[in-house]
Design a protein around this motif. Structure first.
Motif, PDB file in Angstrom:
ATOM      1  N   ARG A 133       0.904  -1.158   0.204  1.00 57.77           N
ATOM      2  CA  ARG A 133       0.075   0.072  -0.092  1.00 57.77           C
ATOM      3  C   ARG A 133       0.837   1.259  -0.006  1.00 57.77           C
ATOM      4  O   ARG A 133       0.633   2.071  -0.849  1.00 57.77           O
ATOM      5  CB  ARG A 133      -0.802  -0.077   1.157  1.00 57.77           C
ATOM      6  N   ASP A 134       1.891   1.138   0.889  1.00 59.03           N
ATOM      7  CA  ASP A 134       2.677   2.468   1.094  1.00 59.03           C
ATOM      8  C   ASP A 134       3.859   2.800  -0.042  1.00 59.03           C
ATOM      9  O   ASP A 134       3.889   3.642  -0.469  1.00 59.03           O
ATOM     10  CB  ASP A 134       3.267   2.547   2.600  1.00 59.03           C
ATOM     11  N   SER A 188      -3.643  -1.053  -3.999  1.00 56.30           N
ATOM     12  CA  SER A 188      -5.030  -1.108  -3.499  1.00 56.30           C
ATOM     13  C   SER A 188      -5.237  -2.587  -2.682  1.00 56.30           C
ATOM     14  O   SER A 188      -5.069  -3.420  -3.454  1.00 56.30           O
ATOM     15  CB  SER A 188      -6.217  -1.254  -4.369  1.00 56.30           C
ATOM     16  N   VAL A 189      -5.068  -2.634  -1.671  1.00 58.58           N
ATOM     17  CA  VAL A 189      -4.995  -4.013  -0.898  1.00 58.58           C
ATOM     18  C   VAL A 189      -6.472  -4.270  -0.238  1.00 58.58           C
ATOM     19  O   VAL A 189      -6.836  -3.323   0.570  1.00 58.58           O
ATOM     20  CB  VAL A 189      -3.875  -4.109   0.187  1.00 58.58           C
ATOM     21  N   VAL A 247      -4.044  -8.132  -3.535  1.00 55.41           N
ATOM     22  CA  VAL A 247      -3.953  -6.798  -4.238  1.00 55.41           C
ATOM     23  C   VAL A 247      -4.386  -6.632  -5.581  1.00 55.41           C
ATOM     24  O   VAL A 247      -4.017  -7.528  -6.211  1.00 55.41           O
ATOM     25  CB  VAL A 247      -2.344  -6.671  -4.385  1.00 55.41           C
TER      26      VAL A 247
END
Ligand SMILES: CC[C@H](C(=O)O)C(=O)SCCNC(=O)CCNC(=O)[C@H](O)C(C)(C)COP(=O)(O)OP(=O)(O)OC[C@H]1O[C@@H](n2cnc3c(N)ncnc32)[C@H](O)[C@@H]1OP(=O)(O)O
Ligand code: CO
Length: 134
Positions: free
Chosen positions: A23-24, A29-30, A46
């Motif tokens: 995500r980071d 998009s998880v 994901v």
């Protein structure tokens, strides 16, 4: 026989940390983590424009990915999942071709609520293959 690539799975020691990394660091998009006790894993998907990555951590004492993680403690590519139209016909074709189908050979319900089977990695170029009926 095999159709679309449904997902690529990565076994990880810590699902929350892996999801945060995707995500980071990758802006991915998880989805929400889902426990799959019948499969001995907790997973999060994901979603990608052309496929999915399945992040999986062991769940319970007898997780089928525990030994894999002991060999790959930081995690690693675990399996490819291909879609098939008729999983029993695919299974019977593969058995007739001498491939090993893992477990008792009966499809189980996978993370997407559809029937899945696994083929032994040693029969497919060192790659664990999951088939999912769609
Ligand atoms: C279904 C829910 C969800 C979904 O998408 O819907 C999932 O995908 S759940 C995924 C987790 N479940 C499974 O993986 C079930 C099928 N897997 C198994 O039954 C085991 O993992 C097995 C039998 C493939 C491997 O078992 P284990 O790790 O205990 O090792 P073995 O000593 O039996 O392995 C024999 C041989 O194969 C090599 N190996 C093991 N795993 C893999 C792998 N993922 N990819 C490639 N090669 C693998 C292992 O190193 C051994 O090789 P050798 O040269 O003999 O040392
Ligand atoms: Co899978």
């Amino acid at each position: 026989m095999i159709g679309r690539l449904n997902h690529v799975a990565i076994a990880v020691p810590d699902l929350a940390a892996a999801a945060a990394r995707y995500r980071d660091a990758l802006g991915a998009s998880v989805g929400e983590a889902q426990a799959l006790p019948a499969h001995g894993v907790r997973v999060a998907f994901v979603d990608l424009p052309n496929s999915r990555v399945e992040l999986m951590e062991p769940l319970g004492e007898d997780s089928p990915i525990a030994a894999f993680l002991s060999r790959n403690p930081a995690g690693g590519l675990h399996h490819l999942c291909y879609e098939v139209e008729d999983i029993r016909a695919a299974r019977d074709h593969l058995l007739a071709a001498g491939a090993r189908v893992l477990g008792d050979g009966e499809p189980k319900t996978g993370a997407h609520g559809r029937p899945v089977l696994f083929l032994h990695p040693k029969d497919f170029l060192g790659t664990l293959i999951e088939l999912e009926e769609v």
